[in-house]
Design a protein around this motif. Structure first.
Motif, mmCIF file in Angstrom:
data_model
loop_
_atom_site.group_PDB
_atom_site.id
_atom_site.type_symbol
_atom_site.label_atom_id
_atom_site.label_comp_id
_atom_site.label_asym_id
_atom_site.label_seq_id
_atom_site.Cartn_x
_atom_site.Cartn_y
_atom_site.Cartn_z
ATOM 1 N N ARG A 102 1.041 -1.206 -0.194
ATOM 2 C CA ARG A 102 -0.082 -0.029 -0.114
ATOM 3 C C ARG A 102 0.939 1.414 0.185
ATOM 4 O O ARG A 102 0.125 2.508 0.069
ATOM 5 C CB ARG A 102 -0.942 -0.131 1.266
ATOM 6 N N GLY A 103 2.272 1.131 -0.218
ATOM 7 C CA GLY A 103 3.015 2.150 -0.105
ATOM 8 C C GLY A 103 3.061 3.006 1.119
ATOM 9 O O GLY A 103 3.800 3.945 1.270
ATOM 10 N N VAL A 104 3.187 2.049 2.277
ATOM 11 C CA VAL A 104 3.397 2.696 3.642
ATOM 12 C C VAL A 104 4.759 2.101 3.878
ATOM 13 O O VAL A 104 5.162 0.999 3.743
ATOM 14 C CB VAL A 104 2.346 1.985 4.467
ATOM 15 N N THR A 105 5.531 3.070 4.665
ATOM 16 C CA THR A 105 6.960 2.733 5.016
ATOM 17 C C THR A 105 6.769 2.114 6.575
ATOM 18 O O THR A 105 6.371 2.989 7.463
ATOM 19 C CB THR A 105 7.807 3.899 4.881
ATOM 20 N N VAL A 106 7.167 0.825 6.718
ATOM 21 C CA VAL A 106 7.363 0.430 8.039
ATOM 22 C C VAL A 106 8.677 0.901 8.690
ATOM 23 O O VAL A 106 9.848 0.411 8.176
ATOM 24 C CB VAL A 106 7.296 -0.935 8.423
ATOM 25 N N GLU A 107 8.718 1.576 9.476
ATOM 26 C CA GLU A 107 10.179 2.233 10.173
ATOM 27 C C GLU A 107 10.358 1.564 11.311
ATOM 28 O O GLU A 107 11.601 1.552 11.792
ATOM 29 C CB GLU A 107 9.755 3.650 10.723
ATOM 30 N N ARG A 108 9.721 0.705 12.216
ATOM 31 C CA ARG A 108 10.110 0.208 13.338
ATOM 32 C C ARG A 108 9.007 -1.185 13.480
ATOM 33 O O ARG A 108 7.942 -1.455 13.048
ATOM 34 C CB ARG A 108 9.643 0.720 14.743
ATOM 35 N N ILE A 109 9.819 -2.267 14.010
ATOM 36 C CA ILE A 109 9.291 -3.590 14.347
ATOM 37 C C ILE A 109 9.755 -3.783 15.876
ATOM 38 O O ILE A 109 10.905 -4.115 16.025
ATOM 39 C CB ILE A 109 9.483 -4.934 13.642
ATOM 40 N N THR A 110 8.868 -3.769 16.681
ATOM 41 C CA THR A 110 9.372 -4.150 18.090
ATOM 42 C C THR A 110 8.654 -5.246 18.831
ATOM 43 O O THR A 110 7.262 -5.110 18.719
ATOM 44 C CB THR A 110 9.217 -2.736 18.920
ATOM 45 N N THR A 111 9.107 -6.106 19.469
ATOM 46 C CA THR A 111 8.446 -7.038 20.134
ATOM 47 C C THR A 111 8.451 -6.855 21.733
ATOM 48 O O THR A 111 9.769 -6.676 22.298
ATOM 49 C CB THR A 111 8.941 -8.431 19.725
ATOM 50 N N LEU A 112 7.418 -6.924 22.429
ATOM 51 C CA LEU A 112 7.455 -6.509 23.988
ATOM 52 C C LEU A 112 6.924 -7.856 24.613
ATOM 53 O O LEU A 112 6.061 -8.640 24.057
ATOM 54 C CB LEU A 112 6.624 -5.351 24.143
ATOM 55 N N PRO A 113 7.331 -7.897 25.996
ATOM 56 C CA PRO A 113 6.819 -8.957 26.916
ATOM 57 C C PRO A 113 5.252 -8.350 27.181
ATOM 58 O O PRO A 113 4.819 -7.384 26.840
ATOM 59 C CB PRO A 113 7.498 -8.786 28.203
ATOM 60 N N ASP A 114 4.606 -9.468 27.824
ATOM 61 C CA ASP A 114 3.127 -9.006 28.131
ATOM 62 C C ASP A 114 3.235 -8.227 29.754
ATOM 63 O O ASP A 114 3.232 -8.843 30.494
ATOM 64 C CB ASP A 114 2.294 -10.305 28.647
ATOM 65 N N ARG A 115 3.718 -7.021 29.396
ATOM 66 C CA ARG A 115 3.613 -6.075 30.446
ATOM 67 C C ARG A 115 3.147 -4.906 30.353
ATOM 68 O O ARG A 115 3.758 -3.931 29.507
ATOM 69 C CB ARG A 115 5.475 -6.118 30.940
ATOM 70 N N ILE A 116 2.439 -4.356 31.000
ATOM 71 C CA ILE A 116 1.610 -3.015 30.938
ATOM 72 C C ILE A 116 2.467 -1.859 30.451
ATOM 73 O O ILE A 116 2.377 -1.084 29.954
ATOM 74 C CB ILE A 116 0.619 -2.712 32.105
#
Length: 228
Positions: A32-46
């Protein structure tokens, strides 16, 4: 349009679940022509979810969060997103009504199933139960891949940008031997270039101008050793 993708789950960080959601979302957004700048994985922590979502929503046009939806003890994503935006979690009447129309009574649903950040737009789960949400520029989807994909399709038109065109030239030469031609390619054409070695070297050429990509790829093919 630039986007950050946040995937949530202890199972992802432990390597017990493959992060296929991030790869699928990035491919859909790129189309769709969108630029993904970050991919981040986080724990189940609020606290972690709140901190990262708050940071990313200030930096990017949209933040997509997947995983950790539902009423169990480790489903804390909605609480994290609510904290990031300074909202309370409330029982969302529209989400509960939609589930009732689908045949779920209040007694069928575990407490907390329809709790969303106050003021959020509910995203209905066509292939599951837990609803998603949109609040300001933050989109929250389930972590189950089939549910996430179906929910993304309902809002896909809200993500758009300038299409990027791509061609790949395969060279049967060492990557180090290609450096001078890659440098000349970049100097001659207004393109982005990436080289990926393996059995052969794949040189990816990208630009928002399709004709320039085609010309640059043809130029390079004429100057490398290839089995093509």
């Amino acid at each position: 349009m630039n986007v950050a993708v946040v995937t949530v789950g202890d199972e992802l960080l432990a390597g017990r679940t493959i992060n296929s959601n991030a790869a699928w979302l990035c491919a859909q957004l790129a189309e769709r022509g969108v630029t993904v700048e970050r991919i981040t994985t986080l724990p189940d922590r609020i606290s972690d979810i709140a901190r990262v979502v708050n940071e990313y929503r200030a930096a990017y046009d949209a933040v997509i969060v997947t995983g950790g939806l539902g009423p169990t003890h480790d489903d804390v994503t909605m609480a994290g997103v609510a904290a990031a935006l300074g909202r309370d979690l409330t029982d969302h009447e529209q989400a509960r009504t939609w589930l009732a129309d689908e045949g779920y009574s209040r007694d069928d649903l575990t407490d907390g199933t329809t709790d969303l950040p106050a003021g959020a737009r509910a995203l209905h789960n066509e292939v599951g139960v837990a609803p998603g949400a949109v609040l300001e520029s933050v989109y929250v989807f389930p972590g189950v891949p089939t549910e996430m994909k179906a929910m993304f399709e309902t809002v896909a038109d809200e993500f758009s940008g300038t299409p990027t065109y791509r061609e790949v030239v395969v060279a049967d030469e060492p990557e180090s031997a290609l450096l001078d031609r890659i440098e000349e390619l970049r100097a001659t054409f207004d393109v982005s270039v990436g080289s990926y070695p393996g059995e052969s070297v794949r040189v990816a050429i990208e630009s928002t101008d399709e004709d320039v990509v085609r010309e640059a790829a043809a130029w390079l093919r004429d100057r490398v050793e290839s089995r093509e």
